[in-house]
Scaffold this motif. Sequence first.
Motif, mmCIF file in Angstrom:
data_model
loop_
_atom_site.group_PDB
_atom_site.id
_atom_site.type_symbol
_atom_site.label_atom_id
_atom_site.label_comp_id
_atom_site.label_asym_id
_atom_site.label_seq_id
_atom_site.Cartn_x
_atom_site.Cartn_y
_atom_site.Cartn_z
ATOM 1 N N GLY A 1 -0.617 -10.116 0.311
ATOM 2 C CA GLY A 1 -1.111 -11.443 -0.012
ATOM 3 C C GLY A 1 -1.894 -11.381 -1.306
ATOM 4 N N SER A 2 -3.123 -11.844 -1.268
ATOM 5 C CA SER A 2 -3.984 -11.790 -2.458
ATOM 6 C C SER A 2 -4.806 -10.507 -2.492
ATOM 7 C CB SER A 2 -4.922 -12.998 -2.458
ATOM 8 O OG SER A 2 -5.764 -12.965 -1.318
ATOM 9 N N GLN A 3 -4.584 -9.639 -1.509
ATOM 10 C CA GLN A 3 -5.367 -8.419 -1.415
ATOM 11 C C GLN A 3 -4.520 -7.211 -1.814
ATOM 12 O OE1 GLN A 3 -7.374 -8.237 2.367
ATOM 13 N NE2 GLN A 3 -7.711 -10.443 2.419
ATOM 14 N N TYR A 4 -5.144 -6.012 -1.750
ATOM 15 C CA TYR A 4 -4.462 -4.782 -2.161
ATOM 16 C C TYR A 4 -4.705 -3.703 -1.117
ATOM 17 C CZ TYR A 4 -4.443 -7.081 -6.716
ATOM 18 O OH TYR A 4 -4.263 -7.976 -7.743
ATOM 19 N N VAL A 5 -3.671 -2.919 -0.849
ATOM 20 C CA VAL A 5 -3.798 -1.777 0.042
ATOM 21 C C VAL A 5 -3.609 -0.506 -0.783
ATOM 22 C CG1 VAL A 5 -2.873 -0.558 2.036
ATOM 23 C CG2 VAL A 5 -2.946 -3.065 2.025
ATOM 24 N N LEU A 6 -4.596 0.383 -0.745
ATOM 25 C CA LEU A 6 -4.518 1.663 -1.425
ATOM 26 C C LEU A 6 -4.301 2.750 -0.387
ATOM 27 C CD1 LEU A 6 -6.602 -0.156 -3.248
ATOM 28 C CD2 LEU A 6 -6.930 1.999 -4.451
ATOM 29 N N ALA A 7 -3.398 3.660 -0.692
ATOM 30 C CA ALA A 7 -3.111 4.757 0.229
ATOM 31 C C ALA A 7 -3.129 6.071 -0.544
ATOM 32 C CB ALA A 7 -1.762 4.561 0.899
ATOM 33 N N LEU A 8 -3.507 7.117 0.152
ATOM 34 C CA LEU A 8 -3.545 8.452 -0.444
ATOM 35 C C LEU A 8 -3.022 9.445 0.582
ATOM 36 C CD1 LEU A 8 -4.534 10.088 -2.965
ATOM 37 C CD2 LEU A 8 -6.658 10.485 -1.714
ATOM 38 N N ARG A 9 -2.173 10.369 0.110
ATOM 39 C CA ARG A 9 -1.593 11.369 1.004
ATOM 40 C C ARG A 9 -1.685 12.743 0.353
ATOM 41 N NH1 ARG A 9 4.692 10.835 2.267
ATOM 42 N NH2 ARG A 9 4.685 11.086 0.002
ATOM 43 N N ALA A 10 -2.104 13.716 1.128
ATOM 44 C CA ALA A 10 -2.142 15.109 0.659
ATOM 45 C C ALA A 10 -1.092 15.896 1.417
ATOM 46 C CB ALA A 10 -3.530 15.714 0.893
ATOM 47 N N LYS A 11 -0.227 16.602 0.666
ATOM 48 C CA LYS A 11 0.835 17.400 1.292
ATOM 49 C C LYS A 11 0.800 18.819 0.755
ATOM 50 C CE LYS A 11 4.919 15.669 1.952
ATOM 51 N NZ LYS A 11 6.253 15.080 1.692
ATOM 52 N N SER A 12 1.059 19.764 1.618
ATOM 53 C CA SER A 12 1.205 21.151 1.186
ATOM 54 C C SER A 12 2.454 21.255 0.325
ATOM 55 C CB SER A 12 1.332 22.079 2.397
ATOM 56 O OG SER A 12 1.775 23.363 1.981
#
Length: 775
Positions: free
Chosen positions: A253-264
Motif C-alpha cells: 500500500g502506502s507503506q514499505y516492508v524491509l527484509a533481511l536474510r543471512a545465508k551461509s
Amino acid sequence: MNTSENHRADELYEFGPFRVDPARETLLKAGVAVPLTPKTFQILLVLVRHGKEIVTKDDLMKTVWPDTFVEETNLSRNIFMLRKALGETAQDHRYILTVPGRGYRLAENVHLLPGQEFAIAAATHSRVQIDVMETKPWKWIALAAVIVLALAAGLWRMLSHRPAVLSAKDTVVLADFANSTGDAVFDETLRQGLSIQLRQSPYLSLISDQRISHTLRLMGHTADARLTPELARQVCERTGSTAVLDGSITPLGSQYVLALRAKSCRTGEVLDQEQVQAAKKEDVLNAMSQIASHFRNRVGESLTTIQEHNTPLAEATTPSLEALEAYSAGWKLHTTSGAMAALPLLKRAVEIDPNFALAQATLGREYGDFDESDLSAEHTTKAWQLRDHASDREKFYITATYEGLATGNLEKARQNDEAWAQTYPRDPVPHSMVAGFPSKALGRYQPALAETRKAIELDPDFAIAYYNLAVLNVYLGRIEEAEEVLRRAQGRGLEIDEFIMLEHDIAFLKGDPAAMERAVARARERSGGDTWISNKEAFALAYAGHLQKAKMLTQRAVDQAMQVAQPERAGLWQAGGALREAFFGDAPQARAGATITLQHANNREVEYGAALALAISGDSSRAQELADDLERRFPEDTVVRGSYVPVLQARIALNQGDPSKAIEILQVSAPYELGVSRLLFGALYPVYVRGEAHLAAHQGAEAAIEFQKILDHRGVVGSDPIGALAHLQLGRAYTLAGDKIKAKAAYQDFLTLWKDADPDIPIFREAKQEYARLQ
C-alpha cells in the motif's frame, strides 16, 4: 524507584496524539506505528507509567539497563531518539521535559485506557503489526498475506534447529538490496545505510567495498556490477567469508516492508531472517536501524555492545534519503572509478544536507588526496563540529580526518587512531591510519610497519596498506623488500595510483631511467595521472640539473591542475619550482616564482614552499610575514611547529648573519627531522638548513654530519633537490674541516651527477670553480 510493579497484559496508555501498547512494544500516532528501538521504547514506557512524575537519570538507567553499566551518554542518545520520534525539535520539547540536575518527565497527561484492540503497523520476526483501519478489499488481502508470512516465519523458527551464529572471526558479504518499489532513491541507499549501521558493531566484520570490487574484477565482472545474492555468494566463497546478507524493500500500500536474510555461502543454510515495516518513506531509515539491531543480536553479538554502539541511521548519517542517495552513489564511484569521479556526488550530498557529518568528512578526505588542503580543512572541520551526529565508528573517522588534515595535531590523530583500533579490533582502517602521516611525519617507520602488517592481515586486499608497507621499506632503505611488496600486491590484482608513484620513485633511487619511463607511460594512461606524473618528472630532472626541462614539465602540471579546477595543487607544484630556483641560486626567478605561487593559493604547504623560496633568495621580510601567518593559522600543527616555522626562522637568521641563532632555533626540529613530508619537497629540510648554519659558522665537521644524514636517507629525501646538493655541501664541509681528499670525492660525486646539467645554473658554476681550487 519500584521496578517490580505489576501491569495488566492488556494495558494501553494515551498521551497527546500517541498511544502506547507495552505488550506489543508499540507506539502509534493516529493509528500508524512510530519506529522505536527496544531501549528507546522502554524509556518511553517508564516515563509514561510515571505520568508527570520526575524520573531520575539513575532510575532510568537502572530500569532500562538492569545489571549492566552504561554511560549517561547512552541514555542521552536514546532520549534524543525518542524526542525525534515524537516530532520534537531542539527548540520545542513538547512532550519530554528535562529537569536540570535531576532527570526527565512527561509534559502531557497520561491516560490508562481499558483493554481494546487497536491498529498495529509493523512486522518483525513472528510479530506482525498492520494498520487495519483500511476497508478496501485489496488492503485486506495484503494484510492477510503479511500475517500468513509472519506466522510461517514464526513456525519455521519454532520447528527448525537453532540458527547458526557468526563467530568473532567470521566475515560477511553484503549484497545489493532488491528494490521493487520503483523509487530509485532506494537503489544504492539501503545497502550503504545497512553497511554503516552494521559497521558500528565491533563484533561483525563486513568485507570492504574495495575488496568486493577487486574480487569482481578477478571474476571477470566490472567493478560496479550489481551484487545479486548469487554473485555475492561467489564473492563470499572467493574471499573465504562465512555469510551473505541480502535485503529487499517492497511496497505494501502506502507503506514499505524491509527484509533481511543471512545465508551461509558454503551450505546455503539460512542463518537469520528479519522483517520490519515502515509506515512511510521517511521512516525507512529508522526501520533500517531496527532491522540491523535485530540482526546483530540474532547472529551472536552481545546486548551490551549493541546498546553501546547503536546510533540510529538517520542520526549516524542524514535524515535525507536524497543526501544519502548521493553519498552512496559517490562512495560507489570512489570505490570503482576513483576520487575524481566521486567528487561531484559527494559535493551534492553536503549541498542537500550540510549537516551530513560523514559526507563532510569523506569530502574533506578526497580534497586532501588532491592536495587541496584548505578545502580539505574546511570540510573536515565542519564534520568535526557535527561529529555528535554520527556513529561511534564514524566519530573515530571524522576525528582522524580533522586532526590529520585540519589541525595537523599528529599526536591527537595518533591517539584517536589507536583508540579506534582498540574499539574496533576487526577494522583494518585505523591500523592503516596509524601507519600513515601521524607516524611517517615523525620518522616512526618501524612501529608503522607493524601497524601496516596488521591492516593487511585483517584485509588481504587492502591496497593502500600494501602501499604503506612498500613505502615504509623505501624510507628504511630496503628497496628490494619494497619491490617484493609491490609484486605481492600486483599478484593479487591490486592497482592504485600510489603504486605507480612508488615504482617511479624506486626506479629513480636505483638510477633506472627505463623503469622510470615505464612508470610514466602507465601513469599517463590513468585518469588524472598525466598531471601528477609531470610534476614527478620535473623533480627527477631538476635533481640531475636539467632545470629548463623541469620548468617546462612543472608548467605543464600547473596548467593541467588549473584546467580541472585544482588551484591549491597548482600552487603547490609552482612552489616546488620556485624552491628549486632558490636552492640552485637564481634568486630573481625564485622570488618571481614565489609570487606566482601565492596567487594560486595560500594553504600551509603552498605558503611554506613560497616562504622558504623567498628566505633562501634573500627576501627575509616577506618570508617572515608568511612564517608569522603559518604560526598564527596553525597553532596545533605538528609539522608547522616542528619543521616549517623553525626552518623559515633559521634561514632568516642565516640571512641576518647569525648562524648560532639558526642552530638554536632548529633544536625544536630534532624529533621530527627524519620524517617525511606531505609534499614532494620538504623532507630533511631542518637537517639541510642546520648544515648550512654550521657552514656559515665555519664548523666543517659538524656540517658534514648533517649533510651525510641526507645522503644516508635517500629513500626519505627522494628526488628533492637537497638530495643532489648534499654532495656539494658535504664537499664544502670537508674543505672547511681540512679534509681535502674527502672534499674532492664529494665534489666529484656532485659533478658526476650533474655531468649534463644546464651550464648556466649559478650553483653549478660555483661548484666547478670551487672544485678547481681544490686541485
